[in-house]
Design a protein around this motif. Structure first.
Motif, PDB file in Angstrom:
ATOM      1  N   SER A 104      11.116   7.019   8.120  1.00 20.29           N
ATOM      2  CA  SER A 104      10.170   5.918   7.875  1.00 20.29           C
ATOM      3  C   SER A 104       9.364   6.175   6.612  1.00 20.29           C
ATOM      4  CB  SER A 104       9.187   5.780   9.038  1.00 20.29           C
ATOM      5  OG  SER A 104       9.840   5.471  10.231  1.00 20.29           O
TER       6      SER A 104
ATOM      7  N   HIS B   2       5.583   5.066   5.151  1.00 11.88           N
ATOM      8  CA  HIS B   2       4.299   4.501   5.572  1.00 11.88           C
ATOM      9  C   HIS B   2       3.515   4.106   4.325  1.00 11.88           C
ATOM     10  CE1 HIS B   2       5.223   6.127   9.531  1.00 11.88           C
ATOM     11  NE2 HIS B   2       5.573   7.251   8.902  1.00 11.88           N
TER      12      HIS B   2
ATOM     13  N   LYS C 274       9.898  -5.005   2.708  1.00 16.05           N
ATOM     14  CA  LYS C 274       8.884  -5.995   3.082  1.00 16.05           C
ATOM     15  C   LYS C 274       8.357  -6.637   1.812  1.00 16.05           C
ATOM     16  CE  LYS C 274       4.463  -6.677   5.336  1.00 16.05           C
ATOM     17  NZ  LYS C 274       3.657  -6.301   6.474  1.00 16.05           N
TER      18      LYS C 274
ATOM     19  N   ASP D 137      -3.106  -4.314   3.057  1.00  7.88           N
ATOM     20  CA  ASP D 137      -2.171  -4.211   4.176  1.00  7.88           C
ATOM     21  C   ASP D 137      -1.774  -2.754   4.355  1.00  7.88           C
ATOM     22  OD1 ASP D 137      -0.466  -4.915   6.232  1.00  7.88           O
ATOM     23  OD2 ASP D 137       0.827  -6.188   5.023  1.00  7.88           O
ATOM     24  N   SER D 138      -1.400  -2.419   5.563  1.00  7.94           N
ATOM     25  CA  SER D 138      -0.794  -1.118   5.846  1.00  7.94           C
ATOM     26  C   SER D 138       0.372  -1.395   6.786  1.00  7.94           C
ATOM     27  CB  SER D 138      -1.794  -0.148   6.460  1.00  7.94           C
ATOM     28  OG  SER D 138      -2.284  -0.639   7.684  1.00  7.94           O
ATOM     29  N   PHE D 139       1.479  -0.713   6.556  1.00  6.35           N
ATOM     30  CA  PHE D 139       2.675  -0.959   7.347  1.00  6.35           C
ATOM     31  C   PHE D 139       3.634   0.210   7.211  1.00  6.35           C
ATOM     32  CE2 PHE D 139       3.008  -2.961   3.207  1.00  6.35           C
ATOM     33  CZ  PHE D 139       4.236  -2.529   2.731  1.00  6.35           C
ATOM     34  N   SER D 140       4.581   0.269   8.112  1.00  2.55           N
ATOM     35  CA  SER D 140       5.637   1.270   8.069  1.00  2.55           C
ATOM     36  C   SER D 140       6.977   0.543   8.002  1.00  2.55           C
ATOM     37  CB  SER D 140       5.588   2.158   9.310  1.00  2.55           C
ATOM     38  OG  SER D 140       4.385   2.883   9.351  1.00  2.55           O
ATOM     39  N   LEU D 141       7.888   1.120   7.241  1.00  2.00           N
ATOM     40  CA  LEU D 141       9.233   0.570   7.127  1.00  2.00           C
ATOM     41  C   LEU D 141      10.239   1.632   7.540  1.00  2.00           C
ATOM     42  CD1 LEU D 141       9.090  -1.205   3.639  1.00  2.00           C
ATOM     43  CD2 LEU D 141       8.984  -2.275   5.887  1.00  2.00           C
TER      44      LEU D 141
END
Length: 124
Positions: A59, A61, A98, A88-92
Motif C-alpha cells: 500500500s 499512504h 486516485k 485529503d488523506s488516503f491509502s492506495l
C-alpha cells in the motif's frame, strides 16, 4: 501542391493541436538496492492523479495538503509550527490510482509505504 501541404500544416498548428502542460512528481525509496516505494503524482488541468506503482507493504499512504510550509526557492525545511491545510488523506493498494479534482499547482503531498504521513514533518 508544394504550397498546399505546408499551408495545411500551419493551419493545424494554429488550431491548437497541442497537449496541455502537466506537472509530475515521482517518489522512490530503496533499501539495499531494492525499491521499497515508487509513487507518481501528476497534475493536469486542476486534476491530480496519484498512482501507487510499488510498495513493499502493498500500500501507499498519502497526505495531500496546501500551505506555505516550505520556501520552494531556497528549499529550506518547514518550521515545526508550519500552517498546513489538509486536503485529503488516503491509502492506495499496489497498482491502484486516485484522482483529486480542484487542486492548484502549489499543492503538496507526502507518501509512505508503512503509515499515514504527518505534515509538515513529512517534508523533512
Amino acid at each position: 501542391m508544394r504550397i498546399i501541404v505546408p499551408a495545411i500544416s500551419v493551419l493545424l498548428s494554429l488550431a491548437g493541436c497541442h497537449e496541455k502542460p502537466s506537472v509530475t512528481s515521482e517518489v522512490r525509496s530503496s533499501r539495499n538496492g531494492v525499491t521499497t516505494l515508487h509513487s507518481k503524482a501528476t497534475l493536469k488541468d486542476g486534476i491530480a492523479r496519484f498512482q501507487c506503482l510499488r510498495s513493499h507493504s502493498g500500500s501507499c499512504h498519502y497526505l495531500v495538503f496546501v500551505g506555505g510550509c516550505q520556501d520552494v526557492a531556497t528549499g529550506e525545511s518547514p518550521a515545526a509550527d508550519c500552517d498546513v491545510k489538509p486536503v485529503d488523506s488516503f491509502s492506495l493498494a499496489l497498482g491502484d490510482e486516485k484522482q483529486l479534482p480542484g487542486l492548484s499547482r502549489d499543492f503538496r503531498h507526502c507518501v509512505d509505504a508503512m503509515a499515514m504521513p504527518a505534515a509538515p514533518q513529512c517534508l523533512n
